[in-house]
Enzyme design. Sequence first.
Site, mmCIF file in Angstrom:
data_model
loop_
_atom_site.group_PDB
_atom_site.id
_atom_site.type_symbol
_atom_site.label_atom_id
_atom_site.label_comp_id
_atom_site.label_asym_id
_atom_site.label_seq_id
_atom_site.Cartn_x
_atom_site.Cartn_y
_atom_site.Cartn_z
ATOM 1 N N HIS A 38 2.761 9.431 -4.160
ATOM 2 C CA HIS A 38 1.833 8.438 -3.636
ATOM 3 C C HIS A 38 1.997 7.101 -4.355
ATOM 4 O O HIS A 38 1.786 7.032 -5.572
ATOM 5 C CB HIS A 38 0.412 8.972 -3.850
ATOM 6 C CG HIS A 38 -0.671 8.111 -3.330
ATOM 7 N ND1 HIS A 38 -1.697 7.651 -4.126
ATOM 8 C CD2 HIS A 38 -0.911 7.634 -2.092
ATOM 9 C CE1 HIS A 38 -2.543 6.937 -3.392
ATOM 10 N NE2 HIS A 38 -2.077 6.908 -2.151
ATOM 11 N N GLU A 65 5.649 7.511 -0.860
ATOM 12 C CA GLU A 65 4.721 6.772 0.002
ATOM 13 C C GLU A 65 4.590 5.351 -0.524
ATOM 14 O O GLU A 65 4.761 5.114 -1.735
ATOM 15 C CB GLU A 65 3.358 7.480 -0.009
ATOM 16 C CG GLU A 65 2.372 6.988 1.017
ATOM 17 C CD GLU A 65 1.286 6.064 0.495
ATOM 18 O OE1 GLU A 65 0.375 5.760 1.272
ATOM 19 O OE2 GLU A 65 1.356 5.625 -0.685
ATOM 20 N N ASP A 67 2.691 1.111 0.559
ATOM 21 C CA ASP A 67 1.735 0.318 1.341
ATOM 22 C C ASP A 67 2.359 -1.036 1.617
ATOM 23 O O ASP A 67 2.806 -1.719 0.693
ATOM 24 C CB ASP A 67 0.439 0.119 0.543
ATOM 25 C CG ASP A 67 -0.198 1.439 0.139
ATOM 26 O OD1 ASP A 67 -0.738 2.128 1.006
ATOM 27 O OD2 ASP A 67 -0.138 1.767 -1.066
ATOM 28 N N HIS A 80 -0.942 -2.191 -2.548
ATOM 29 C CA HIS A 80 -2.039 -1.452 -1.927
ATOM 30 C C HIS A 80 -3.229 -2.328 -1.570
ATOM 31 O O HIS A 80 -3.700 -2.322 -0.434
ATOM 32 C CB HIS A 80 -2.499 -0.323 -2.853
ATOM 33 C CG HIS A 80 -3.644 0.445 -2.283
ATOM 34 N ND1 HIS A 80 -4.967 0.098 -2.503
ATOM 35 C CD2 HIS A 80 -3.679 1.522 -1.456
ATOM 36 C CE1 HIS A 80 -5.752 0.933 -1.856
ATOM 37 N NE2 HIS A 80 -4.995 1.807 -1.217
ATOM 38 N N GLU A 148 3.151 3.214 4.788
ATOM 39 C CA GLU A 148 1.827 2.904 5.348
ATOM 40 C C GLU A 148 1.712 1.424 5.664
ATOM 41 O O GLU A 148 1.935 0.567 4.795
ATOM 42 C CB GLU A 148 0.710 3.309 4.380
ATOM 43 C CG GLU A 148 -0.662 3.020 5.008
ATOM 44 C CD GLU A 148 -1.846 3.289 4.113
ATOM 45 O OE1 GLU A 148 -1.711 4.011 3.097
ATOM 46 O OE2 GLU A 148 -2.932 2.760 4.431
HETATM 47 O O1 G3P Z 1 -0.911 8.161 2.090
HETATM 48 C C1 G3P Z 1 -2.278 8.355 2.015
HETATM 49 C C2 G3P Z 1 -3.018 7.383 1.174
HETATM 50 O O2 G3P Z 1 -2.141 6.467 0.600
HETATM 51 C C3 G3P Z 1 -4.053 6.678 1.902
HETATM 52 O O3 G3P Z 1 -4.944 6.019 1.058
HETATM 53 O O4 G3P Z 1 -5.882 4.032 0.016
HETATM 54 O O5 G3P Z 1 -4.130 5.318 -1.169
HETATM 55 O O6 G3P Z 1 -3.528 3.945 0.808
HETATM 56 P P1 G3P Z 1 -4.584 4.779 0.138
HETATM 57 CA CA CA Z 2 -1.244 4.348 1.042
#
Ligand code: G3P
Ligand code: CA
Length: 288
Positions: A38, A65, A67, A80, A148
């Site tokens: 993450h 993962e 953002d 993020h 994301e």
């Molecule tokens: O991938 C799931 C997670 O990243 C979603 O929440 O706020 O960490 O982007 P957040």
């Molecule tokens: Ca995320």
Amino acid sequence: MHARAVAASTTALLGTAALLFPVSPARAAGGSPLVIAHRGASAYAPENTLAAVDRAAGLGIRWVENDVQRTRDGELVVLHDDNLRRTTDVEEVYPDRAPWKVKDFTAAEIARLDAGSWFAPAYAGARVPTLEQFVNRVEHHHQKLLLEIKNPELYPGIERQTLKVLGNEGWLDRSHLAGRLIVQSFSADSVRTVHELKPAVKTGFLGTPPVADLPVYAGFADQINPSYGSLSAAYTSSVQAFTGPHGRPLEVLTWTVDDAATAQRVAGYGVDGIITNKPDVVREAVGG
Ligand code: G3P
Ligand code: CA
């Protein structure tokens, strides 16, 4: 209409374009859930930096993962929060620019910021990567990307632009589409837009929609990705009973699980993947 019938007709409507590049399931039948780092291995290196990608690779973690957001001058960057305060030294470098929103800074301005010192002195000088830099580092390690699209309401057209960058960097070829890329968002509109622009891309919706609404989601999302606190075995199996736009059962990736007991619990629910800041801990717990 039964879930599979709804989704089957959706697949038929999409035609051959979506089926030319069949997506792979997240995990082999009967296997352990995928482990996804993450924001990179963000318990051990500053989130969403190249160092966090490297750390995940060093742990042998295949999925990362991130953002994605957009700067004032239209560059896609990996961060993020919608502002730069928590994960950079922006308040020191640009003290008069409150509230320090990503969308109010140019890419060159953001490139000056230290995105590592807040985490640990050893990471001083880490930068906010561009999406291009990020995918190239993931590629360098032969890893896979759960991308994301963050806050898409702030960035009109970010879906098309994200696909453009991915295409330019070689991430929309057959092998990436088949098993190395998933695009997700908390915005159903954004996920649907990605699916409509490029039906071959595997997609995920972040959230826990009511089971009654899943036939609609199954028209454009291959995954339903809930927080672990909102998850149950019954919900997981309800999701997986639907067929997604690529003709496969919908998958479930859950977040953000950082301890062994919770990892084992959600693995017991039958989730397809676990998104975690501590991918080594989760892998050890679920035998991935
Ligand atoms: O991938 C799931 C997670 O990243 C979603 O929440 O706020 O960490 O982007 P957040
Ligand atoms: Ca995320």
